[in-house]
Design a protein around this motif. Sequence first.
Motif, mmCIF file in Angstrom:
data_model
loop_
_atom_site.group_PDB
_atom_site.id
_atom_site.type_symbol
_atom_site.label_atom_id
_atom_site.label_comp_id
_atom_site.label_asym_id
_atom_site.label_seq_id
_atom_site.Cartn_x
_atom_site.Cartn_y
_atom_site.Cartn_z
ATOM 1 N N LEU A 223 0.957 -1.281 0.044
ATOM 2 C CA LEU A 223 0.045 -0.151 -0.194
ATOM 3 C C LEU A 223 0.766 1.315 -0.435
ATOM 4 N N LEU A 224 0.111 2.265 -0.777
ATOM 5 C CA LEU A 224 0.992 2.966 -0.888
ATOM 6 C C LEU A 224 1.412 4.115 0.306
ATOM 7 N N SER A 225 -0.191 4.014 1.323
ATOM 8 C CA SER A 225 0.377 4.243 2.550
ATOM 9 C C SER A 225 1.202 3.983 3.561
ATOM 10 N N GLN A 226 1.426 2.583 3.604
ATOM 11 C CA GLN A 226 2.974 2.482 3.886
ATOM 12 C C GLN A 226 4.093 2.634 3.529
ATOM 13 N N GLU A 227 3.898 2.934 2.205
ATOM 14 C CA GLU A 227 5.250 3.153 2.153
ATOM 15 C C GLU A 227 5.765 5.146 2.591
ATOM 16 N N ILE A 228 4.714 5.636 2.507
ATOM 17 C CA ILE A 228 5.067 6.983 3.380
ATOM 18 C C ILE A 228 5.102 7.204 5.311
ATOM 19 N N GLU A 229 4.084 6.183 5.298
ATOM 20 C CA GLU A 229 4.808 5.814 6.860
ATOM 21 C C GLU A 229 6.392 5.718 7.227
ATOM 22 N N TYR A 230 6.515 4.574 6.162
ATOM 23 C CA TYR A 230 8.081 4.556 6.384
ATOM 24 C C TYR A 230 8.672 5.531 6.368
ATOM 25 N N ILE A 231 8.344 5.891 4.826
ATOM 26 C CA ILE A 231 9.168 7.510 5.001
ATOM 27 C C ILE A 231 9.170 8.204 5.851
ATOM 28 N N GLU A 232 8.034 8.959 6.168
ATOM 29 C CA GLU A 232 7.862 9.483 7.372
ATOM 30 C C GLU A 232 8.799 9.753 8.718
ATOM 31 N N LYS A 233 8.815 7.953 9.258
ATOM 32 C CA LYS A 233 9.874 7.812 10.367
ATOM 33 C C LYS A 233 11.082 7.144 9.530
ATOM 34 N N TYR A 234 11.590 7.500 8.177
ATOM 35 C CA TYR A 234 12.939 7.190 8.577
ATOM 36 C C TYR A 234 13.156 8.745 8.108
ATOM 37 N N ILE A 235 13.028 9.971 7.851
ATOM 38 C CA ILE A 235 13.090 10.987 8.160
ATOM 39 C C ILE A 235 13.868 11.976 9.123
ATOM 40 N N ALA A 236 12.169 11.083 10.366
ATOM 41 C CA ALA A 236 12.555 11.433 12.065
ATOM 42 C C ALA A 236 13.793 10.902 12.452
ATOM 43 N N LEU A 237 14.085 10.081 12.079
ATOM 44 C CA LEU A 237 15.383 8.957 12.149
ATOM 45 C C LEU A 237 16.792 9.955 11.829
ATOM 46 N N GLN A 238 16.310 10.646 10.504
ATOM 47 C CA GLN A 238 17.539 11.110 9.992
ATOM 48 C C GLN A 238 17.888 12.682 11.001
ATOM 49 N N LYS A 239 16.685 13.053 11.240
ATOM 50 C CA LYS A 239 16.765 14.763 11.935
ATOM 51 C C LYS A 239 17.293 14.718 13.151
ATOM 52 N N ILE A 240 17.843 12.810 13.374
ATOM 53 C CA ILE A 240 18.475 12.946 15.100
ATOM 54 C C ILE A 240 19.753 14.231 15.458
ATOM 55 N N ARG A 241 21.003 13.972 13.855
ATOM 56 C CA ARG A 241 22.121 14.903 14.379
ATOM 57 C C ARG A 241 21.816 16.003 14.132
ATOM 58 N N THR A 242 20.350 17.105 13.751
ATOM 59 C CA THR A 242 21.158 18.327 13.782
ATOM 60 C C THR A 242 19.341 18.930 14.888
ATOM 61 N N SER A 243 19.202 19.998 14.973
ATOM 62 C CA SER A 243 17.958 20.595 16.036
ATOM 63 C C SER A 243 17.739 21.721 14.969
ATOM 64 N N ASN A 244 17.702 21.384 13.611
ATOM 65 C CA ASN A 244 17.441 23.043 12.197
ATOM 66 C C ASN A 244 16.087 21.986 12.405
#
Length: 354
Positions: A223-244
């Motif tokens: 489902l496209l919704s699953q792919e987007i949910e995965y992207i959201e979690k991935y982006i959240a994890l990538q933002k760990i190293r910045t406070s911006n």
Amino acid sequence: MRKPFIFLIHFGFWICYLIIILILLFVAYRNNFDVIEKEHKIYNALYSFFFFAFLPSIITYFTFYSFLFPRFVQHKKFFLSFLYGILIALIAAFVGYILLRYFIESGRIIDMDNGGINGRSTAFGVMLFMTFIGLICGIVALIIKGFITWFNEMKLKDELKKQNHTMEMALIKSKLDPHLLFNTINNIDSLILKDAISASDYLNKLSDIIRFVLYETSVDKILLSQEIEYIEKYIALQKIRTSNEAYVKFVVDGFTGTKRVAPMVFIPFIENAFKHTNNKKLENAINIRIIINNETTQLFCENKYDSKLDKEHPKGLGNDLAQKRLELIYGDKQKLNVQKGDEQYTINLTVPNE
């Protein structure tokens, strides 16, 4: 091709051939005669036409089918095919004629002046005509054998293509999945000493990502919704190293519904955007936009980078593998446009919905 179907092809040809012979018999013996003469003529016709039309045709047909095609025609030895074809037809006609004369002389076939075959034809003429009939049946056998061989080869090529496709997909997936996970683990590792509570939250997100990679990506479409949910979690994890907070902008336009796409079809390009964006203090350093239409889903991913620093980094798995995977999955149905400037890298990808 399955054997029952091959049998039906042969059976169909010989049924048609038999119908033609019966029509010829009807034409040759349609005159009025008494019952006794009628019995003798039918008796003669059956024997005569068997040795005259059937026996040479059967010999030539199956010899062409099982010997001439695989030994010569299939290997494109056309001159030898022609010579052996003529020879086989002549031998078949000779065998048929000798047996025909034997049954006439033994009295099993009554040789009447108006019998048709023996009364008005010379031995040479009869054999020549029998050779011609045999050649026609032989050519039909070559056509049938050629069609069956072509069909089997196409089926084999299709199976090999599917196997190669599966192997390539597995190889690409084996390279992409760990690549994404290793980067994510490194990001969480850097957060553990700073904020254990947040690190725990991110570990849960990582657990969801690992579950997604292990169990959801094994199917052809999700489902496209699953792919987007995965992207959201991935982006959240990538933002760990910045406070911006304005470092990444992610927008989804449209309704996912029950639309399906290939798993992890967008994430490799998003991952590369994070990898090559050097300055994490910039606002909107990475812009990700997913546009969902009725027939297609479009990914627009734009990231800023320093071309000088980028040259110092070794080239990773990157977009080459992702593009190869796209071609394997969607073929010509996908559209990928990559634009690389001095300080900006843009991906524009469109894939069909299912």
